[in-house]
Scaffold this motif. Sequence first.
Motif, PDB file in Angstrom:
ATOM      1  N   VAL A 162       0.857  -1.191   0.000  1.00  0.00           N
ATOM      2  CA  VAL A 162       0.000   0.000   0.000  1.00  0.00           C
ATOM      3  C   VAL A 162       0.891   1.238   0.000  1.00  0.00           C
ATOM      4  N   VAL A 163       0.580   2.170  -0.885  1.00  0.00           N
ATOM      5  CA  VAL A 163       1.253   3.469  -0.910  1.00  0.00           C
ATOM      6  C   VAL A 163       0.226   4.513  -0.467  1.00  0.00           C
ATOM      7  N   SER A 164       0.492   5.187   0.656  1.00  0.00           N
ATOM      8  CA  SER A 164      -0.473   6.163   1.174  1.00  0.00           C
ATOM      9  C   SER A 164       0.080   7.572   1.137  1.00  0.00           C
ATOM     10  N   GLY A 165      -0.774   8.507   0.833  1.00  0.00           N
ATOM     11  CA  GLY A 165      -0.361   9.900   0.780  1.00  0.00           C
ATOM     12  C   GLY A 165      -1.167  10.765   1.715  1.00  0.00           C
ATOM     13  N   GLY A 166      -0.574  11.851   2.136  1.00  0.00           N
ATOM     14  CA  GLY A 166      -1.227  12.769   3.063  1.00  0.00           C
ATOM     15  C   GLY A 166      -1.524  14.116   2.439  1.00  0.00           C
ATOM     16  N   ARG A 167      -1.904  15.014   3.302  1.00  0.00           N
ATOM     17  CA  ARG A 167      -2.265  16.376   2.928  1.00  0.00           C
ATOM     18  C   ARG A 167      -1.154  17.077   2.155  1.00  0.00           C
ATOM     19  N   SER A 168       0.089  16.691   2.477  1.00  0.00           N
ATOM     20  CA  SER A 168       1.254  17.356   1.891  1.00  0.00           C
ATOM     21  C   SER A 168       1.328  17.208   0.370  1.00  0.00           C
ATOM     22  N   LEU A 169       0.554  16.280  -0.210  1.00  0.00           N
ATOM     23  CA  LEU A 169       0.567  16.166  -1.677  1.00  0.00           C
ATOM     24  C   LEU A 169      -0.001  17.422  -2.326  1.00  0.00           C
ATOM     25  N   GLY A 170      -0.853  18.134  -1.597  1.00  0.00           N
ATOM     26  CA  GLY A 170      -1.234  19.477  -2.017  1.00  0.00           C
ATOM     27  C   GLY A 170      -2.399  19.608  -2.974  1.00  0.00           C
ATOM     28  N   SER A 171      -2.666  18.594  -3.786  1.00  0.00           N
ATOM     29  CA  SER A 171      -3.798  18.670  -4.709  1.00  0.00           C
ATOM     30  C   SER A 171      -4.091  17.272  -5.235  1.00  0.00           C
ATOM     31  N   ALA A 172      -5.285  17.125  -5.785  1.00  0.00           N
ATOM     32  CA  ALA A 172      -5.658  15.829  -6.365  1.00  0.00           C
ATOM     33  C   ALA A 172      -4.711  15.483  -7.509  1.00  0.00           C
ATOM     34  N   GLU A 173      -4.316  16.501  -8.288  1.00  0.00           N
ATOM     35  CA  GLU A 173      -3.421  16.266  -9.428  1.00  0.00           C
ATOM     36  C   GLU A 173      -2.079  15.724  -8.947  1.00  0.00           C
ATOM     37  N   HIS A 174      -1.525  16.360  -7.916  1.00  0.00           N
ATOM     38  CA  HIS A 174      -0.240  15.899  -7.405  1.00  0.00           C
ATOM     39  C   HIS A 174      -0.348  14.524  -6.756  1.00  0.00           C
ATOM     40  N   PHE A 175      -1.462  14.310  -6.064  1.00  0.00           N
ATOM     41  CA  PHE A 175      -1.668  12.998  -5.432  1.00  0.00           C
ATOM     42  C   PHE A 175      -1.538  11.918  -6.495  1.00  0.00           C
ATOM     43  N   GLU A 176      -2.214  12.160  -7.600  1.00  0.00           N
ATOM     44  CA  GLU A 176      -2.217  11.210  -8.723  1.00  0.00           C
ATOM     45  C   GLU A 176      -0.837  11.138  -9.387  1.00  0.00           C
ATOM     46  N   LYS A 177      -0.286  12.306  -9.687  1.00  0.00           N
ATOM     47  CA  LYS A 177       0.943  12.362 -10.480  1.00  0.00           C
ATOM     48  C   LYS A 177       2.148  11.805  -9.722  1.00  0.00           C
ATOM     49  N   VAL A 178       2.171  12.039  -8.426  1.00  0.00           N
ATOM     50  CA  VAL A 178       3.322  11.610  -7.633  1.00  0.00           C
ATOM     51  C   VAL A 178       3.189  10.149  -7.201  1.00  0.00           C
ATOM     52  N   LEU A 179       1.975   9.784  -6.749  1.00  0.00           N
ATOM     53  CA  LEU A 179       1.840   8.457  -6.125  1.00  0.00           C
ATOM     54  C   LEU A 179       1.451   7.352  -7.092  1.00  0.00           C
ATOM     55  N   SER A 180       0.665   7.674  -8.120  1.00  0.00           N
ATOM     56  CA  SER A 180       0.184   6.627  -9.026  1.00  0.00           C
ATOM     57  C   SER A 180       1.297   5.832  -9.702  1.00  0.00           C
ATOM     58  N   PRO A 181       2.320   6.511 -10.246  1.00  0.00           N
ATOM     59  CA  PRO A 181       3.375   5.728 -10.924  1.00  0.00           C
ATOM     60  C   PRO A 181       4.074   4.770  -9.953  1.00  0.00           C
ATOM     61  N   LEU A 182       4.277   5.228  -8.714  1.00  0.00           N
ATOM     62  CA  LEU A 182       4.912   4.356  -7.729  1.00  0.00           C
ATOM     63  C   LEU A 182       4.016   3.152  -7.427  1.00  0.00           C
ATOM     64  N   ALA A 183       2.731   3.432  -7.206  1.00  0.00           N
ATOM     65  CA  ALA A 183       1.788   2.343  -6.908  1.00  0.00           C
ATOM     66  C   ALA A 183       1.718   1.369  -8.082  1.00  0.00           C
ATOM     67  N   SER A 184       1.698   1.897  -9.297  1.00  0.00           N
ATOM     68  CA  SER A 184       1.601   1.023 -10.478  1.00  0.00           C
ATOM     69  C   SER A 184       2.811   0.130 -10.574  1.00  0.00           C
ATOM     70  N   LYS A 185       3.973   0.714 -10.371  1.00  0.00           N
ATOM     71  CA  LYS A 185       5.202  -0.059 -10.521  1.00  0.00           C
ATOM     72  C   LYS A 185       5.286  -1.166  -9.463  1.00  0.00           C
ATOM     73  N   LEU A 186       4.726  -0.892  -8.282  1.00  0.00           N
ATOM     74  CA  LEU A 186       4.776  -1.872  -7.196  1.00  0.00           C
ATOM     75  C   LEU A 186       3.572  -2.817  -7.201  1.00  0.00           C
ATOM     76  N   GLY A 187       2.602  -2.561  -8.063  1.00  0.00           N
ATOM     77  CA  GLY A 187       1.366  -3.334  -8.011  1.00  0.00           C
ATOM     78  C   GLY A 187       0.649  -3.089  -6.696  1.00  0.00           C
ATOM     79  N   ALA A 188       0.734  -1.853  -6.214  1.00  0.00           N
ATOM     80  CA  ALA A 188       0.213  -1.525  -4.886  1.00  0.00           C
ATOM     81  C   ALA A 188      -1.167  -0.870  -4.964  1.00  0.00           C
ATOM     82  N   ALA A 189      -1.878  -0.925  -3.840  1.00  0.00           N
ATOM     83  CA  ALA A 189      -3.108  -0.149  -3.696  1.00  0.00           C
ATOM     84  C   ALA A 189      -2.734   1.236  -3.183  1.00  0.00           C
TER      85      ALA A 189
END
Lengths: 250, 310
Positions: B196-223
Amino acid sequence: MKILVAVKRVVDYNVKVRIKPDGSDVDIVGVKMGINPFDENAIEEAIRLKEKGLATEVIAVSLGGSANQDVLRHALAMGADRAILIETDVDLQPLVVAKLLKAIVEREKPDLILLGKQAIDDDAGQTGQMLAALLDYPQGTFASAIEIEANTLTVTREVDGGTETLALTLPAVVTADLRLNEPRFVKLPNLMMARKKPIEAINVTALGIAIEPRLKLIQVAEPAVRKAGIKVGSVEELLNKLRTHEGILV
Amino acid sequence: MTILILAEHDGVQLNPSVQQAVTAAKAWNSAIHVLVAGNGADAATKQAASIHGVEGVIQVNASHLENLIAEDVANLIVSISKDYSVILAAHSSFSKNALPRVAALLDVAMISDVLEIKANNTYVRSIYAGNVLTTVLSSDAVQVLTIHGSNFNAAALTGNATIALVDAPPAFDKTQWKSEIRSQSDRPALSSAKIVVSGGRSLGSAEHFEKVLSPLASKLGAALGATRAAVDAGYAPNDIQVGQTGVVVAPELYIAVGVSGAIQHTYGMRDSKVVVAINQDPDAPIFQVADYGLVADLFDVVPALTAAIQ
Ligand SMILES: Cc1cc2nc3c(=O)[nH]c(=O)nc-3n(C[C@H](O)[C@H](O)[C@H](O)COP(=O)(O)OP(=O)(O)OC[C@H]3O[C@@H](n4cnc5c(N)ncnc54)[C@H](O)[C@@H]3O)c2cc1C
Ligand SMILES: Nc1ncnc2c1ncn2[C@@H]1O[C@H](COP(=O)(O)O)[C@@H](O)[C@H]1O
């Protein structure tokens, strides 16, 4: 339309509770107390319905010792019209709370009963559903939005994997999730004004309901704490540790 | 003495947590039945019958059970309850909604989110957001409880139970099911994901949440998971909130990105096997529960981490 809101007095969510040395119970003497956060959402929603002209009266009810007056004052300061305190020093469990609330519902005949989805002390999350069952009322739990039109309450519920929408025929029981609204701040003048609003105290014995706990507390204990690990200096070091020490192939 | 497990399913697939509930039910050394309420959930019924340790599956079909509401589920369970001394389910928004109603109708206490079954009426569960463990004893004739799924291994799918059809009581007509919105995601289910890859408030926006965390989650096969602050701010959907009032996860690897580590959050992840925390504040409480902490700006290191993963 009349709304009844159940508010519980709980240990403040920022406090880390201690355990009595003999492990018989938690020790909350002298600890900062306050209104259960979800119940604050429940009151806020009731007051908004009143401000929209959909509700005529908001009644806050709390069960517990006389100290519970403070959370009722808070509810009154937020905008509730009057309050009821069901007084007892016995520790009440959800089924008993539901039975006592049912007695108040039968007396007050509200069209909507709002509760929090869970009390942050016992983390039970049962009382609203139990109350709805005892009244044979429809229930909308974990509500993140409600809308009322004529005799129908439409509730959006937060569920695993998304949201769900139900239509309930009033009277109904709704339990509030944190995203239902943003509770207002209580201003000093409101607190002063709230002092003039009535709190009716009813001794629990007057309701004629057995309140002995069904669940016996055998002991309390601290959970095993996770040990803090190490700090790594770089992404490479992190991956190296995960691969060699944890066998995680990343 | 027979145990009844309320099964969760989506009309087709049985929820894997039912297998964990079966393991929990084995604590009583009694016959185990599984209730599958729906409108022709045949595949889920067959899956339930294949769980090792299950003796019988009760399938109930009715058009009003197509989308289950708590009122109907409760009335149904109560209609067959005389045969059962234990009624249980894995803890989820589905069971949390229905089983307290059952308990009240049977005039018994309910024990929520049981971590450990000590004896046939004695349980360990947590209170105060997981900060205190309590042992409680219920002397009620019927024990109604939900169990903390990740604390129980999934029972194997090697069984062959009999299936019985039972009629449903009439529909509860004061509640109408209207609609649902299921978050669409190609990722594994949060509650059972291995990473599981979890993000907090510090991501700053829905766009950043997606842009920063999604590639990591995809590469790891993570939720993907999130803090309440991130959900409240609209960066992430509500159903991926991890914590006391969200989902509880226990993956093999939990990566907390820009998460402060409030107790309400750590309640939902501290049973993870390995915890990695990335936070720019060296004193952030999340480091107290992390095996590996990286003090850094997430916007620098998460892309670097993503790139470095094979
Ligand atoms: C009744 C109740 C129930 C609750 N239930 C839950 C729950 O189920 N789940 C939950 O999560 N919360 C829950 N909360 C809220 C909880 O108390 C915290 O407020 C919340 O978890 C904080 O979220 P956060 O870590 O995203 O935000 P913050 O606490 O604001 O932390 C942000 C962190 O990001 C770090 N940071 C900032 N910028 C960067 C950067 N560029 N790079 C790296 N790090 C950075 C900061 O150092 C900080 O540690 C609940 C609260 C209440 C009262
Ligand atoms: N002693 C109490 N007084 C008033 N309301 C209560 C009390 N106990 C529980 N409730 C209500 O029931 C909700 C759920 O509590 P619980 O089932 O204990 O998690 C709370 O959020 C309150 O709205």
